[in-house]
Design a protein around this motif. Structure first.
Motif, PDB file in Angstrom:
ATOM      1  N   GLY A  72       0.791  -1.225   0.000  1.00 22.64           N
ATOM      2  CA  GLY A  72       0.000   0.000   0.000  1.00 22.64           C
ATOM      3  C   GLY A  72       0.826   1.280   0.000  1.00 22.64           C
ATOM      4  N   GLU A  73       2.148   1.164   0.205  1.00 21.21           N
ATOM      5  CA  GLU A  73       3.010   2.355   0.192  1.00 21.21           C
ATOM      6  C   GLU A  73       3.368   2.692  -1.254  1.00 21.21           C
ATOM      7  N   SER A  74       3.128   3.915  -1.656  1.00 23.11           N
ATOM      8  CA  SER A  74       3.405   4.305  -3.038  1.00 23.11           C
ATOM      9  C   SER A  74       4.910   4.477  -3.255  1.00 23.11           C
ATOM     10  N   TRP A  75       5.319   4.360  -4.502  1.00 27.63           N
ATOM     11  CA  TRP A  75       6.719   4.586  -4.824  1.00 27.63           C
ATOM     12  C   TRP A  75       7.120   6.021  -4.517  1.00 27.63           C
ATOM     13  N   VAL A  76       6.158   6.949  -4.621  1.00 32.40           N
ATOM     14  CA  VAL A  76       6.439   8.359  -4.323  1.00 32.40           C
ATOM     15  C   VAL A  76       6.797   8.520  -2.848  1.00 32.40           C
ATOM     16  N   ASP A  77       5.972   7.953  -1.966  1.00 32.23           N
ATOM     17  CA  ASP A  77       6.252   8.071  -0.528  1.00 32.23           C
ATOM     18  C   ASP A  77       7.529   7.335  -0.141  1.00 32.23           C
ATOM     19  N   TRP A  78       7.761   6.177  -0.757  1.00 35.57           N
ATOM     20  CA  TRP A  78       8.967   5.404  -0.463  1.00 35.57           C
ATOM     21  C   TRP A  78      10.211   6.194  -0.880  1.00 35.57           C
ATOM     22  N   THR A  79      10.166   6.782  -2.069  1.00 31.87           N
ATOM     23  CA  THR A  79      11.304   7.562  -2.565  1.00 31.87           C
ATOM     24  C   THR A  79      11.519   8.804  -1.700  1.00 31.87           C
ATOM     25  N   ALA A  80      10.441   9.446  -1.296  1.00 32.82           N
ATOM     26  CA  ALA A  80      10.553  10.618  -0.421  1.00 32.82           C
ATOM     27  C   ALA A  80      11.184  10.234   0.914  1.00 32.82           C
ATOM     28  N   ASP A  81      10.807   9.075   1.450  1.00 34.21           N
ATOM     29  CA  ASP A  81      11.388   8.619   2.711  1.00 34.21           C
ATOM     30  C   ASP A  81      12.893   8.420   2.568  1.00 34.21           C
ATOM     31  N   CYS A  82      13.322   7.798   1.466  1.00 36.06           N
ATOM     32  CA  CYS A  82      14.758   7.614   1.233  1.00 36.06           C
ATOM     33  C   CYS A  82      15.468   8.964   1.120  1.00 36.06           C
ATOM     34  N   ALA A  83      14.850   9.916   0.445  1.00 36.37           N
ATOM     35  CA  ALA A  83      15.442  11.251   0.302  1.00 36.37           C
ATOM     36  C   ALA A  83      15.589  11.919   1.667  1.00 36.37           C
ATOM     37  N   HIS A  84      14.583  11.800   2.505  1.00 34.30           N
ATOM     38  CA  HIS A  84      14.657  12.377   3.856  1.00 34.30           C
ATOM     39  C   HIS A  84      15.747  11.710   4.683  1.00 34.30           C
ATOM     40  N   ARG A  85      15.873  10.407   4.567  1.00 31.55           N
ATOM     41  CA  ARG A  85      16.918   9.693   5.309  1.00 31.55           C
ATOM     42  C   ARG A  85      18.302  10.183   4.896  1.00 31.55           C
ATOM     43  N   LEU A  86      18.504  10.328   3.593  1.00 35.50           N
ATOM     44  CA  LEU A  86      19.798  10.805   3.108  1.00 35.50           C
ATOM     45  C   LEU A  86      20.102  12.207   3.615  1.00 35.50           C
TER      46      LEU A  86
END
Length: 197
Positions: A72-86
């Motif tokens: 249910g997690e979109s690729w947009v939210d997943w990618t945003a999470d990775c960007a925030h982590r970085l």
């Protein structure tokens, strides 16, 4: 004293917070580790190799526990999470984003890159477009964070350049909000490009 590459890199990151990128030298690092500088050369040949190791560690720390998107997690939210982590991990170190600039990172991108490519390909991107999209997100995160960790811009003359003065004032407020705004713009454009070629 047992001195390994990981201990050297971790000590260099700690020293980075004290002296910044310009002040980080192998001699100063050797002093911090209470060893002679030649002892470091068994593990890192030069400062460029040390910076590669520091960059690799920053990325590994940021993305170590990243998994594929949850149901249910979109690729947009997943990618945003990775960007925030970085970004958060770069900000944890003085000049952290600059450490990543220009370093050779192919040895650090295996699993995280594979996950990112798989996530975007599963969302309908071609491999080429997924790779370009990931590269663009990376460039945004790094560039934004480099600017964030730099000195603030000089204020323009508000009488002669009122719009520029207002813009600079806006651009020096609430970095988190500005980062999120830019990231969402970028991901919205990426979403629109998915099937448009």
């Amino acid at each position: 004293m047992g001195l390994g590459r990981d201990a050297i890199v971790r000590a260099a990151l700690a020293l980075l917070n004290e002296v910044g990128l310009e002040g980080l030298t192998l001699r100063r690092l050797a002093d911090a580790l209470d060893v002679q500088a030649p002892a470091l050369y068994w593990h890192v040949k030069n400062k460029a190799e040390l910076l590669d190791g520091m960059a690799a560690t920053i990325i590994e720390d940021a993305l170590r526990d990243v998994e594929a998107p949850r149901r249910g997690e979109s690729w947009v939210d997943w990618t945003a999470d990775c960007a925030h982590r970085l970004r958060d991990t770069m900000l944890a170190y003085r000049d952290g984003a600059r450490v990543l600039s220009g370093t050779y990172l192919t040895h650090t991108t295996g699993r995280p890159l594979e996950l990112a490519l798989r996530t975007l390909c599963d969302a309908g991107f071609s491999l080429r477009d997924a790779a370009r999209g990931i590269s663009t997100v990376w460039a945004y995160v790094q560039g934004f964070t480099i600017e964030e960790q730099s000195l603030p811009p000089r204020d323009p003359d508000a009488t002669r350049h009122p719009l520029a003065a207002h813009a600079v004032a806006e651009l020096t407020k609430d970095a988190d909000d500005r980062f999120e705004h830019g990231l969402r713009l970028l991901l919205s454009g990426l979403r629109l490009s998915r099937f448009g070629g």
